[in-house]
Design an enzyme around this catalytic site. Sequence first.
Site, PDB file in Angstrom:
ATOM      1  N   ARG A   5     -84.315 -64.438   3.491  1.00 19.09           N
ATOM      2  CA  ARG A   5     -83.843 -64.837   4.813  1.00 19.09           C
ATOM      3  C   ARG A   5     -83.246 -66.235   4.733  1.00 19.09           C
ATOM      4  O   ARG A   5     -83.750 -67.088   4.008  1.00 19.09           O
ATOM      5  CB  ARG A   5     -85.004 -64.849   5.821  1.00 19.09           C
ATOM      6  CG  ARG A   5     -85.365 -63.467   6.352  1.00 19.09           C
ATOM      7  CD  ARG A   5     -86.442 -63.567   7.415  1.00 19.09           C
ATOM      8  NE  ARG A   5     -87.699 -64.003   6.876  1.00 19.09           N
ATOM      9  CZ  ARG A   5     -88.179 -65.231   6.943  1.00 19.09           C
ATOM     10  NH1 ARG A   5     -87.499 -66.179   7.582  1.00 19.09           N
ATOM     11  NH2 ARG A   5     -89.334 -65.544   6.409  1.00 19.09           N
ATOM     12  N   TYR A   8     -79.359 -58.861   3.153  1.00 24.69           N
ATOM     13  CA  TYR A   8     -80.787 -59.023   2.894  1.00 24.69           C
ATOM     14  C   TYR A   8     -81.624 -58.548   4.087  1.00 24.69           C
ATOM     15  O   TYR A   8     -81.280 -58.826   5.242  1.00 24.69           O
ATOM     16  CB  TYR A   8     -81.135 -60.489   2.581  1.00 24.69           C
ATOM     17  CG  TYR A   8     -82.629 -60.638   2.481  1.00 24.69           C
ATOM     18  CD1 TYR A   8     -83.311 -60.169   1.354  1.00 24.69           C
ATOM     19  CD2 TYR A   8     -83.385 -61.144   3.534  1.00 24.69           C
ATOM     20  CE1 TYR A   8     -84.694 -60.218   1.283  1.00 24.69           C
ATOM     21  CE2 TYR A   8     -84.769 -61.211   3.468  1.00 24.69           C
ATOM     22  CZ  TYR A   8     -85.408 -60.741   2.342  1.00 24.69           C
ATOM     23  OH  TYR A   8     -86.785 -60.772   2.278  1.00 24.69           O
ATOM     24  N   LYS A  12     -86.839 -58.516  12.155  1.00 19.33           N
ATOM     25  CA  LYS A  12     -87.081 -59.870  12.679  1.00 19.33           C
ATOM     26  C   LYS A  12     -86.226 -60.144  13.923  1.00 19.33           C
ATOM     27  O   LYS A  12     -86.677 -60.776  14.873  1.00 19.33           O
ATOM     28  CB  LYS A  12     -86.745 -60.911  11.606  1.00 19.33           C
ATOM     29  CG  LYS A  12     -87.464 -60.701  10.296  1.00 19.33           C
ATOM     30  CD  LYS A  12     -88.944 -60.737  10.467  1.00 19.33           C
ATOM     31  CE  LYS A  12     -89.649 -60.619   9.134  1.00 19.33           C
ATOM     32  NZ  LYS A  12     -91.111 -60.591   9.281  1.00 19.33           N
ATOM     33  N   HIS A  31     -95.727 -61.901  14.672  1.00 18.35           N
ATOM     34  CA  HIS A  31     -95.578 -61.652  13.231  1.00 18.35           C
ATOM     35  C   HIS A  31     -96.964 -61.296  12.682  1.00 18.35           C
ATOM     36  O   HIS A  31     -97.571 -62.087  11.961  1.00 18.35           O
ATOM     37  CB  HIS A  31     -95.024 -62.928  12.590  1.00 18.35           C
ATOM     38  CG  HIS A  31     -94.535 -62.756  11.189  1.00 18.35           C
ATOM     39  ND1 HIS A  31     -94.532 -63.792  10.273  1.00 18.35           N
ATOM     40  CD2 HIS A  31     -94.020 -61.681  10.529  1.00 18.35           C
ATOM     41  CE1 HIS A  31     -94.035 -63.365   9.124  1.00 18.35           C
ATOM     42  NE2 HIS A  31     -93.714 -62.091   9.257  1.00 18.35           N
ATOM     43  N   SER A  88     -94.580 -65.277   5.954  1.00 15.56           N
ATOM     44  CA  SER A  88     -93.968 -64.323   5.031  1.00 15.56           C
ATOM     45  C   SER A  88     -94.516 -64.513   3.618  1.00 15.56           C
ATOM     46  O   SER A  88     -94.701 -65.653   3.170  1.00 15.56           O
ATOM     47  CB  SER A  88     -92.461 -64.548   5.007  1.00 15.56           C
ATOM     48  OG  SER A  88     -91.965 -64.543   6.322  1.00 15.56           O
ATOM     49  N   CYS A 117     -97.423 -63.941   2.362  1.00 13.30           N
ATOM     50  CA  CYS A 117     -98.782 -64.502   2.258  1.00 13.30           C
ATOM     51  C   CYS A 117     -99.832 -63.393   2.319  1.00 13.30           C
ATOM     52  O   CYS A 117    -100.989 -63.646   2.659  1.00 13.30           O
ATOM     53  CB  CYS A 117     -99.038 -65.512   3.358  1.00 13.30           C
ATOM     54  SG  CYS A 117     -98.132 -67.052   3.098  1.00 13.30           S
ATOM     55  N   ASP A 155     -96.489 -56.030   9.552  1.00 21.30           N
ATOM     56  CA  ASP A 155     -95.609 -57.181   9.758  1.00 21.30           C
ATOM     57  C   ASP A 155     -95.425 -57.596  11.216  1.00 21.30           C
ATOM     58  O   ASP A 155     -95.295 -58.774  11.495  1.00 21.30           O
ATOM     59  CB  ASP A 155     -94.228 -56.889   9.141  1.00 21.30           C
ATOM     60  CG  ASP A 155     -93.383 -58.141   8.957  1.00 21.30           C
ATOM     61  OD1 ASP A 155     -93.927 -59.159   8.497  1.00 21.30           O
ATOM     62  OD2 ASP A 155     -92.184 -58.101   9.274  1.00 21.30           O
ATOM     63  N   ARG A 213     -88.334 -56.704  -3.332  1.00 19.75           N
ATOM     64  CA  ARG A 213     -88.986 -55.974  -2.236  1.00 19.75           C
ATOM     65  C   ARG A 213     -89.016 -54.479  -2.471  1.00 19.75           C
ATOM     66  O   ARG A 213     -88.230 -53.943  -3.256  1.00 19.75           O
ATOM     67  CB  ARG A 213     -88.197 -56.226  -0.934  1.00 19.75           C
ATOM     68  CG  ARG A 213     -88.142 -57.670  -0.483  1.00 19.75           C
ATOM     69  CD  ARG A 213     -89.386 -58.043   0.228  1.00 19.75           C
ATOM     70  NE  ARG A 213     -89.400 -59.412   0.714  1.00 19.75           N
ATOM     71  CZ  ARG A 213     -90.043 -59.787   1.825  1.00 19.75           C
ATOM     72  NH1 ARG A 213     -90.672 -58.899   2.567  1.00 19.75           N
ATOM     73  NH2 ARG A 213     -90.070 -61.046   2.191  1.00 19.75           N
TER      74      ARG A 213
HETATM   75  C1  OXD Z   1     -90.584 -61.702   6.130  1.00 19.73           C
HETATM   76  C2  OXD Z   1     -90.533 -60.232   5.987  1.00 19.73           C
HETATM   77  O1  OXD Z   1     -89.751 -62.403   5.517  1.00 19.73           O
HETATM   78  O2  OXD Z   1     -91.383 -59.564   6.598  1.00 19.73           O
HETATM   79  O3  OXD Z   1     -91.448 -62.193   6.857  1.00 19.73           O
HETATM   80  O4  OXD Z   1     -89.640 -59.710   5.301  1.00 19.73           O
HETATM   81 MN    MN Z   2     -92.657 -60.785   7.853  1.00 15.66          MN
END
Ligand code: OXD
Ligand code: MN
Length: 591
Positions: free
Chosen positions: A73, A201, A210, A230, A252, A254, A277, A373
């Site tokens: 991002r 992306y 998001k 989130h 993100s 984590c 998420d 990912r």
């Molecule tokens: C983030 C995702 O970047 O969920 O938080 O992809």
């Molecule tokens: Mn996320």
Amino acid sequence: MATPLEEWVEEQARLTKPDKIYWCDGSEEEAQRLIEIGMEKETVAGRPVFYELNQKNFKNAFLHRSHPTDVARTEKSTVICYDDKVTAGPNNNWMDPAEAKQMLTKLSDGSMKGRTMYVLPFVMGHPDSPYSRVCVQLTDISYVAVNMRIMTRLGKDITERIGNRDDFLKGIHTIGNFNKDDRYIVHFPQEDLVWSVNSGYGGNALLGKKCISLRLASWKGYHEGWLAEHMLILGVEDPNGQITYIAAALPSACGKTNLAVMQSKLPGYKIWTLGDDIAWLNVGPDGRLWAINPEAGFFGVAPGTSYSSNPNMMDTLKAGQFFPTLFTNVAYDIDTGEPWWEEKDDRPANLLDWQGNRWHADSGTTAAHPNSRFTVSITQTPTLSSEFENPRGVPISAILFGARRTDTVPLVTEAFDWTNGVFAGARMGSETTAAAALKVGALRRDPMAMLPFCGYNMGDYFGHWLRFEERLTHPPKIFSINWFQRDEGGKFLWPGFGDNVRVLKWIVDRVNNSCGAQETPIGLVPNMQDLPLDGLDVSTEQMSELLAVDRDQWRAELEGIKANFEKFGDRLPSELWAEYHKLQDQLSKFQ
Ligand code: OXD
Ligand code: MN
């Protein structure tokens, strides 16, 4: 006569000038066809959009290699447009809506030439949920179209549902020329519109995620009395079969996905997955907080995922049944045709790196990109909750705010009450990760893990959170968690992953008022005897360190919290300053 949706699609096509327009029906056959198109016809940076992976060991799995500059991002090019800058707040990049549209119109003029415009009709949330939202995204790349079918409930029934209405949320996406200096992800919350140019992306291009479900939805929630967060959603089943639902916010990369599909290491306890998420939280008629996951898939971080850290996710990734599994920017095992990433298992002898070049151990780089990912349907997870398809969602008994902190923040802390819990979320700081194009490992304030996703002034957002207390007759308890403390040698003190269930058990016990806790200035921490530590290789000294509240570290922390709160000026609710001063006062007396 054309419907408002058809008119809007035509209008965008006149601007972007695709070779053709294709309306997606969401079928399995269609996804296969789009993958074939991605393998044979479409390109990114001169390479095919998709490569086939070993179909025996990873069913229905495909690899995508992104444009080399387009791997995370990009917060600096993420913009929110309101008539005034203050509504966007110091937490967002702001532009005047008319100026932004002028700029985007220029950048999008002819941007789809030679490509197909895919029209993607989808719903965020269960179609029968009163909380769901109908959306349409346009894109010019098969990668995004196939991803969106995994991540959302997408299909031609949604086009039918829209019919003559014009109140659907709109997303315009074009990969354009991938020029990173002209990359913009622009939000118009007052028009239910997102416009994203020059990136493919995930967080920049899968607009249901998001952009719509957090930035636009947070603004809607502010006006309509709900929260877009989130947060993962999970259920903890205890040995009596009772399930307690928890929502947890972590920045993100984590560990939200790992926590959401955790294989419990505590006999008799089981984790049920509802989301990894995003959570939309509404107050139910019973005065409880109810959560739905607006998404239908995982867009998770690959590195670190393995049969020892997260066996359920490994099985999910191999299941590929009605939905393909997509891997983005992972490495490729030349001998087996399987995807590979750091810490998956023993490193194969012959690898292509995430850009498709031969990888050498002495190259000084990882083979998979650190933010590589997977995209996979949630329906493939063996831990899927039977409540996932329940349109009204699940009642939340505990909210967790988690950060990645080397020190300062204990393993788990319970807030004294709702206002103190909102303060715990608002004061959060976390060390940055590769999920965003930022310097990795720097501490930054990330309130509620929403800094990159709150679509309006965070001062107002904190006030919105505080006001829920009046409507929640049965409020969830609020906790802070930190799995990431390290010892002086830099080693993690807590094993994490499946052992995190031990902390969840304590949280559930606190929800049920079945164990005590120790009071500290920052909240309530466990008495060591109340944590189920049997079979864990952590010494008593390490446990004390994990649960300690260090006065000097917290005094330094106060400085960081203050500097961040000050940014919001008079938009910061006075209740949070009162909590701040209470903490300062308590710390001055604390030994
Ligand atoms: C983030 C995702 O970047 O969920 O938080 O992809
Ligand atoms: Mn996320």
